[in-house]
Design a protein around this motif. Structure first.
Motif, PDB file in Angstrom:
ATOM      1  N   ASP A 120     -48.800   7.561 -29.666  1.00 25.18           N
ATOM      2  CA  ASP A 120     -48.352   8.911 -29.313  1.00 25.18           C
ATOM      3  C   ASP A 120     -46.834   8.979 -29.264  1.00 25.18           C
ATOM      4  OD1 ASP A 120     -50.890   9.928 -29.062  1.00 25.18           O
ATOM      5  OD2 ASP A 120     -51.042   9.445 -26.923  1.00 25.18           O
ATOM      6  N   LYS A 121     -46.311  10.137 -29.621  1.00 25.17           N
ATOM      7  CA  LYS A 121     -44.854  10.321 -29.600  1.00 25.17           C
ATOM      8  C   LYS A 121     -44.293  10.196 -28.193  1.00 25.17           C
ATOM      9  CE  LYS A 121     -44.695  13.042 -33.753  1.00 25.17           C
ATOM     10  NZ  LYS A 121     -44.276  14.243 -34.428  1.00 25.17           N
ATOM     11  N   GLU A 122     -45.121  10.444 -27.195  1.00 24.19           N
ATOM     12  CA  GLU A 122     -44.696  10.341 -25.798  1.00 24.19           C
ATOM     13  C   GLU A 122     -44.506   8.886 -25.377  1.00 24.19           C
ATOM     14  OE1 GLU A 122     -48.011  12.204 -24.013  1.00 24.19           O
ATOM     15  OE2 GLU A 122     -47.446  14.204 -24.679  1.00 24.19           O
ATOM     16  N   ASP A 123     -45.106   7.940 -26.102  1.00 23.86           N
ATOM     17  CA  ASP A 123     -45.110   6.528 -25.725  1.00 23.86           C
ATOM     18  C   ASP A 123     -43.937   5.727 -26.280  1.00 23.86           C
ATOM     19  OD1 ASP A 123     -47.411   6.908 -24.300  1.00 23.86           O
ATOM     20  OD2 ASP A 123     -48.735   6.156 -25.866  1.00 23.86           O
TER      21      ASP A 123
END
Length: 185
Positions: A136-139
């Motif tokens: 995920d881009k959040e990770d």
């Protein structure tokens, strides 16, 4: 008016300039080395692994350290000796940074790791398993591919801009040799 700058100040200025330009050098030199040494017309991807950037960063640190030692120790014999060792080590590291690479073409997958003695080359038919790890881009990470070959070897490629550009071609090639693309989230 004429100012007489000592040799130590010249090394200080060189060290500051190298330190200032080192981020640019660390980003450009590994990419340029791999493109110059391994690019061929039929290759769709020449990939530079992270290790190359780290090795060039350490080499640049050694150059800055050599200049700093000459400046701090006032160009004494000990400082000159240590600086020469740092510069020679830096040269060896720049040479080593040219080794790691991955190339993908219609015929083969070839790669070389940092400490390997020779390049590994596999035809696409030798591919046993192909995994795509979706991050995920959040990770704070990049998605990556893992290539597993029939002899037990494994290759990992992070999905940067260049890999994203050939993603569809890569997936089609893998499927054409009868290997499924396994997505792992």
């Amino acid at each position: 008016m004429y100012k007489n700058y000592g040799a130590r100040h010249i090394f200080m200025a060189i060290g500051i300039c190298v330190l200032f330009f080192s981020p640019i050098i660390v980003l450009i030199v590994p990419l340029a080395l791999v493109e110059i040494l391994y690019y061929q017309k039929e290759i769709w991807l020449t990939y530079t692994p992270k290790e190359s950037f780290v090795v060039v960063g350490v080499a640049m640190f050694l150059i800055v350290l050599a200049c700093a030692l000459l400046w701090l120790l006032n160009v004494k014999k000990v400082a000159i000796g240590i600086s020469v060792v740092c510069l020679l080590s830096s040269s060896v590291l720049f040479y080593m940074a040219s080794f790691p690479h991955v190339t993908l073409s219609d015929e083969e997958i070839s790669y070389r790791t940092l400490f390997s003695k020779q390049e590994q080359t596999y035809s696409w038919n030798e591919l046993d398993q192909f995994l795509y790890y979706v991050v995920d881009k959040e990770d704070d990470g990049l998605s990556y591919y893992e290539f597993y070959f029939k002899d037990g070897e494994m290759l990992t490629i992070s999905q940067n801009y260049y890999v994203s550009d050939i993603q569809m071609r890569l997936n089609q090639k893998v499927r054409s040799v009868g290997v499924d693309v396994d997505y792992i989230e």
